[in-house]
Design a protein around this motif. Structure first.
Motif, PDB file in Angstrom:
ATOM      1  N   PRO A 120      -8.471 -43.501   1.039  1.00 11.70           N
ATOM      2  CA  PRO A 120      -8.617 -42.064   0.781  1.00 11.70           C
ATOM      3  C   PRO A 120     -10.086 -41.669   0.771  1.00 11.70           C
ATOM      4  CG  PRO A 120      -7.037 -43.037  -0.731  1.00 11.70           C
ATOM      5  CD  PRO A 120      -7.692 -44.179  -0.009  1.00 11.70           C
ATOM      6  N   ALA A 121     -10.390 -40.535   1.398  1.00 12.35           N
ATOM      7  CA  ALA A 121     -11.768 -40.052   1.503  1.00 12.35           C
ATOM      8  C   ALA A 121     -11.814 -38.624   0.977  1.00 12.35           C
ATOM      9  CB  ALA A 121     -12.238 -40.110   2.954  1.00 12.35           C
ATOM     10  N   ILE A 122     -12.412 -38.414  -0.143  1.00  7.48           N
ATOM     11  CA  ILE A 122     -12.500 -37.146  -0.878  1.00  7.48           C
ATOM     12  C   ILE A 122     -11.180 -36.859  -1.593  1.00  7.48           C
ATOM     13  CG2 ILE A 122     -13.066 -34.700  -0.839  1.00  7.48           C
ATOM     14  CD1 ILE A 122     -14.643 -35.151   1.706  1.00  7.48           C
ATOM     15  N   ASP A 123     -10.068 -36.730  -0.834  1.00 10.60           N
ATOM     16  CA  ASP A 123      -8.765 -36.595  -1.479  1.00 10.60           C
ATOM     17  C   ASP A 123      -7.722 -37.287  -0.611  1.00 10.60           C
ATOM     18  OD1 ASP A 123      -7.615 -34.745   0.486  1.00 10.60           O
ATOM     19  OD2 ASP A 123      -8.892 -33.216  -0.417  1.00 10.60           O
ATOM     20  N   ASP A 124      -6.466 -37.292  -1.069  1.00 16.78           N
ATOM     21  CA  ASP A 124      -5.463 -38.113  -0.403  1.00 16.78           C
ATOM     22  C   ASP A 124      -5.026 -37.546   0.942  1.00 16.78           C
ATOM     23  OD1 ASP A 124      -3.993 -40.577  -0.746  1.00 16.78           O
ATOM     24  OD2 ASP A 124      -2.182 -39.335  -0.717  1.00 16.78           O
ATOM     25  N   SER A 125      -5.390 -36.298   1.254  1.00 11.98           N
ATOM     26  CA  SER A 125      -5.042 -35.745   2.558  1.00 11.98           C
ATOM     27  C   SER A 125      -6.033 -36.160   3.640  1.00 11.98           C
ATOM     28  CB  SER A 125      -4.980 -34.218   2.495  1.00 11.98           C
ATOM     29  OG  SER A 125      -6.287 -33.671   2.290  1.00 11.98           O
ATOM     30  N   LEU A 126      -7.121 -36.817   3.240  1.00 17.33           N
ATOM     31  CA  LEU A 126      -8.135 -37.290   4.173  1.00 17.33           C
ATOM     32  C   LEU A 126      -8.272 -38.803   4.062  1.00 17.33           C
ATOM     33  CD1 LEU A 126     -10.929 -34.616   3.575  1.00 17.33           C
ATOM     34  CD2 LEU A 126      -9.588 -34.858   5.655  1.00 17.33           C
ATOM     35  N   ARG A 127      -8.395 -39.471   5.183  1.00 18.66           N
ATOM     36  CA  ARG A 127      -8.652 -40.903   5.221  1.00 18.66           C
ATOM     37  C   ARG A 127      -9.850 -41.174   6.121  1.00 18.66           C
ATOM     38  NH1 ARG A 127      -4.012 -43.565   3.203  1.00 18.66           N
ATOM     39  NH2 ARG A 127      -3.097 -42.045   1.762  1.00 18.66           N
ATOM     40  N   TYR A 128     -10.412 -42.363   5.963  1.00 19.67           N
ATOM     41  CA  TYR A 128     -11.557 -42.764   6.785  1.00 19.67           C
ATOM     42  C   TYR A 128     -11.305 -44.183   7.247  1.00 19.67           C
ATOM     43  CZ  TYR A 128     -16.436 -42.858   8.363  1.00 19.67           C
ATOM     44  OH  TYR A 128     -17.578 -42.913   9.126  1.00 19.67           O
ATOM     45  N   ARG A 129     -11.261 -44.383   8.568  1.00 21.78           N
ATOM     46  CA  ARG A 129     -10.949 -45.707   9.112  1.00 21.78           C
ATOM     47  C   ARG A 129     -11.747 -45.951  10.372  1.00 21.78           C
ATOM     48  NH1 ARG A 129     -10.579 -50.401   9.770  1.00 21.78           N
ATOM     49  NH2 ARG A 129      -8.670 -51.660   9.959  1.00 21.78           N
ATOM     50  N   ALA A 130     -12.500 -47.048  10.366  1.00 22.25           N
ATOM     51  CA  ALA A 130     -13.249 -47.502  11.543  1.00 22.25           C
ATOM     52  C   ALA A 130     -14.218 -46.446  12.064  1.00 22.25           C
ATOM     53  CB  ALA A 130     -12.296 -47.951  12.649  1.00 22.25           C
ATOM     54  N   GLY A 131     -14.804 -45.683  11.128  1.00 24.26           N
ATOM     55  CA  GLY A 131     -15.780 -44.673  11.517  1.00 24.26           C
ATOM     56  C   GLY A 131     -15.185 -43.331  11.875  1.00 24.26           C
TER      57      GLY A 131
END
Length: 721
Positions: A643-654
């Protein structure tokens, strides 16, 4: 914890005489006070607050403040402010308003319930028409709430005057280019384009154009300067000298040196892009030349876009060149500039001229077919064009370029400038900022993993000896790409990235200095792979490590990971020469920045994205590790990323990803990956194979409306398992 300082409201002390085409008000409260603003707290509170080093004005319940600004005659007025809010309900809002009598107020813009997460700054903006007389205007900031917790924070209030387009000088005449009289600008952008009646050039233009020494601008108007660069640098209005080889191909004028031209100037590096030549039409043997040009900030990615024009004869005789800067992709520094440059021209054969011409033909042929955005509605009548490049998502004044790629075609909006549409929009240079984290870091590691399986699990400390084993001994390349090193000072979003140590890392110019800061900036606080914290420093270390790994595996002691891993892909795609280079440290190592620093055209961005959509296959050859690419594109439901900032956003492999399932009415999650860059740059890979991209500089990151219109063309609920 936030620290607060009580606001002192003072009476306005006199308004200066109006000056044409200059910022009329600029307030960011970074001095910790609101001098010049007065108002009424009502039943609320008025206060300056600080968060992560940024000061803003806080208004609660029904508090308001106002300040006066003198509006000059004949100027269109642009007004903007950034709001964040918390606790808004029902009809509560945060309002930006104006009045010319202090009684009747005009709403310029507002934010309301649903835009009040307490963090996100939302820009509101509006325009007022020109008036025949100079007059004083009040700008009011108001919390329109009914409870003590209704809170508005406001920042970055700007009022600027702009000469109406109809009042711009329509033509850049031969007399102006040849004379020493003051310039008549600003000029409409059409003054730098070949007219419809232009005749083809009677001869080629091959030779070398030079500006022997740096030259101060004739006119320089600072519109935005968040870091006080004008005072600290002192040479923002100075154009560096240059030496530029030019060749022509028909009516195309092609700079041999493309991309940022590194030099000794403390502020700027030139970028020259292909333009046009045509018959001057004056019967005296003059030909007209025009080039799109840009100034890129030294050691950074900020770009100021403009146009250049000059006259020339076969003999080598050349007029002065006129340069006008009137657009940018730069969130913190914006200006208008007009200069006359005493250039010289040496005609003659240019080394490898035929190779340059052939490369230009290949580059031009490889571009996506380009159509105006209006053609999209002709092909797909169900599309609402107002939602593509929507002003509800990106303020028009902040937009440099935008397009939707569908049907194998780039449907593009105009590239607006303050003097009209850019006539060379197809080659406008755009900064990447952190889009490079996806392109250089992400695609780079995917390529390295394909060439040398297991590279993604190599350890940072084994390949960057300056990083201690205590902090970096168990951090893999892949975890650095995922922003999950476990090394951070704070896991509050953007607190580390916006800190003074990060700014110091970004501004030093040598590889050794950057490594020293990046390796030791943050302590170990979590197990690697368990917590996402955004750090440009992590991506820089990844690039350093990938280079060392490549050299070890290939046996080539001088191998450069950008040139070896990425440039061959760009060459296979026949991208523009802009993509063939990247920002680097200014020392013998010339280390690629990795996390920022690319300069690209919109077509480059689009075709990079289509390459990923195609599974990295070019002419039947796969270039990237399929597993890591599938994770980045959200094609592995069990590997979405942290999770990135909140659960509706993710961050993977850049790559970022947003769960748009609910927005689109799908019955399950639909994750849409995007490459995102500082200031407001997005390259979104829509699961139906479309690409939506824009470059802007108002810190607005929103593309859901455009994704919904893409969905209307080709639904993609089924894209998710």
């Amino acid at each position: 914890m936030m620290r607060t300082a009580i606001l002192t409201l003072g009476l306005l002390a006199g308004l200066g005489a109006p000056v044409m085409a200059q910022p009329l008000m600029s307030e960011d409260f970074q001095d910790g006070n609101a001098e010049g603003w007065r108002g009424d707290a009502g039943r609320g509170d008025i206060r300056i607050t600080e968060y992560a080093g940024n000061f803003s004005l806080r208004l609660q319940r029904n508090a308001w403040v106002a300040a006066a600004v003198q509006i000059p005659a004949g100027q269109e007025i642009r007004i903007s402010a950034d709001f964040a809010a918390d606790g808004l309900e029902g009809e509560d809002s945060c309002q930006l308003e104006t009045s010319f009598d202090g009684q009747d107020w005009t709403g310029i813009g507002h934010i309301a319930d649903g835009q009040d997460d307490g963090v996100t700054l939302t820009s509101v903006t509006g325009r007022l028409p020109a008036s025949d007389t100079s007059r004083a205007m009040l700008v009011r900031l108001r919390a329109a709430g009914n409870a003590a917790n209704d809170t508005c924070w406001v920042d970055n209030i700007r009022v600027t005057g702009q000469t109406p387009l109809a009042a711009l000088t329509p033509a850049l005449t031969a007399q102006t280019l040849l004379a020493a009289a003051p310039l008549d600008g600003p000029y409409a952008t059409t003054a730098f384009a070949a007219p419809d009646t232009a005749l083809p050039p009677p001869a080629r233009l091959d030779g070398q154009l030079s500006l022997a020494a740096a030259q101060r601008a004739d006119h320089f108007t600072l519109l935005l300067d968040e870091f006080d660069a004008a005072n600290s640098a002192g040479r923002l209005d100075e154009l560096p000298g240059f030496t530029l080889d030019l060749v022509s191909e028909g009516s195309a004028l092609i700079p041999v040196q493309r991309g940022p031209q590194q030099g000794d100037h403390p502020e700027w590096e030139w970028i020259f892009q292909p333009g046009r030549i045509w018959d001057g039409g004056d019967g005296n043997g003059w030909m007209r030349a025009a080039l799109p040009v840009a100034l890129q900030e030294r050691n950074a990615n900020c770009i100021q876009n403009g146009l250049m024009s000059f006259l020339h004869r076969d003999s080598g005789e050349v007029s002065q060149a006129v340069v006008q800067i009137g657009a940018q992709t730069c969130a913190y520094l914006q200006f208008d500039l007009l200069a006359r440059l005493p250039v010289s021209f040496e005609p003659g054969a240019v080394a490898d001229a035929e190779t340059v011409r052939q490369a230009w033909r290949s580059e031009s042929a490889a571009r996506l077919p380009r159509s105006p955005l209006a053609d999209l509605a002709l092909a797909h009548p169900q599309v609402d064009l107002a939602d593509i490049g929507s002003p509800l998502e990106v303020t028009p004044e902040n937009m440099t370029a935008f397009a939707l790629v569908a049907d194998g075609r780039l449907y593009a909006g105009d590239c607006p400038t303050r003097q009209g549409p850019d006539p060379y929009c197809d080659v406008t240079p755009l900064p990447s900022y952190s889009v490079a984290k996806s392109v250089v870091g992400g695609i780079g590691l995917m390529r390295l993993e394909q060439l040398y399986p297991g590279a993604r699990q190599a350890l940072i400390a084994d390949y960057v000896p300056q990083c201690t084993a205590e902090r970096w001994g168990d951090v893999t390349f892949e975890q650095a790409l995922d922003m999950a090193t476990g090394n951070y000072t704070s896991d509050v979003y953007d607190l580390d990235e916006a800190s003074a140590p990060t700014w110091d890392f970004l501004t030093v110019e040598t590889h050794a200095e950057k490594l020293e800061r990046a390796c030791g900036m943050h302590p170990r606080r979590a197990e690697p792979g368990t917590r996402w914290v955004y750090h440009t420093t992590d991506t820089y270390l990844l690039g350093t490590a990938m280079q060392a790994y490549l050299r070890e595996q290939s046996g080539q002691a001088d191998a450069d990971f950008y040139d070896t891993l990425l440039v061959p892909i760009w060459q296979a795609l026949r991208l523009s020469p802009l993509a063939m280079q990247t920002r680097r440290t200014r020392d013998a190592e010339a280390q690629a920045f990795t996390g920022w620093g690319l300069t690209l055209s919109a077509d480059d961005m689009a075709r990079m994205a289509l390459f990923l959509h195609a599974g990295s296959v070019i002419d039947g050859v796969s270039w990237l590790d399929r597993d890591l690419l599938a994770a980045a594109l959200q094609q592995k439901p069990d590997d979405r990323g942290l999770p990135a900032i909140d659960d509706s956003l993710r961050y993977r492999a850049g790559f970022w990803a947003y769960n748009a399932g609910a927005d689109l009415g799908c019955e399950h999650d639909v994750w849409i990956p995007t490459m995102s860059g500082y200031g407001g740059i997005s390259v979104t890979l829509i699961p139906n194979g479309h690409v939506y991209l824009y470059a802007s500089d108002g810190r607005e990151f929103s593309w859901r409306r455009a994704a919904a219109q893409s969905f209307a063309i080709q639904p993609f609920c089924e894209a998710a398992p």
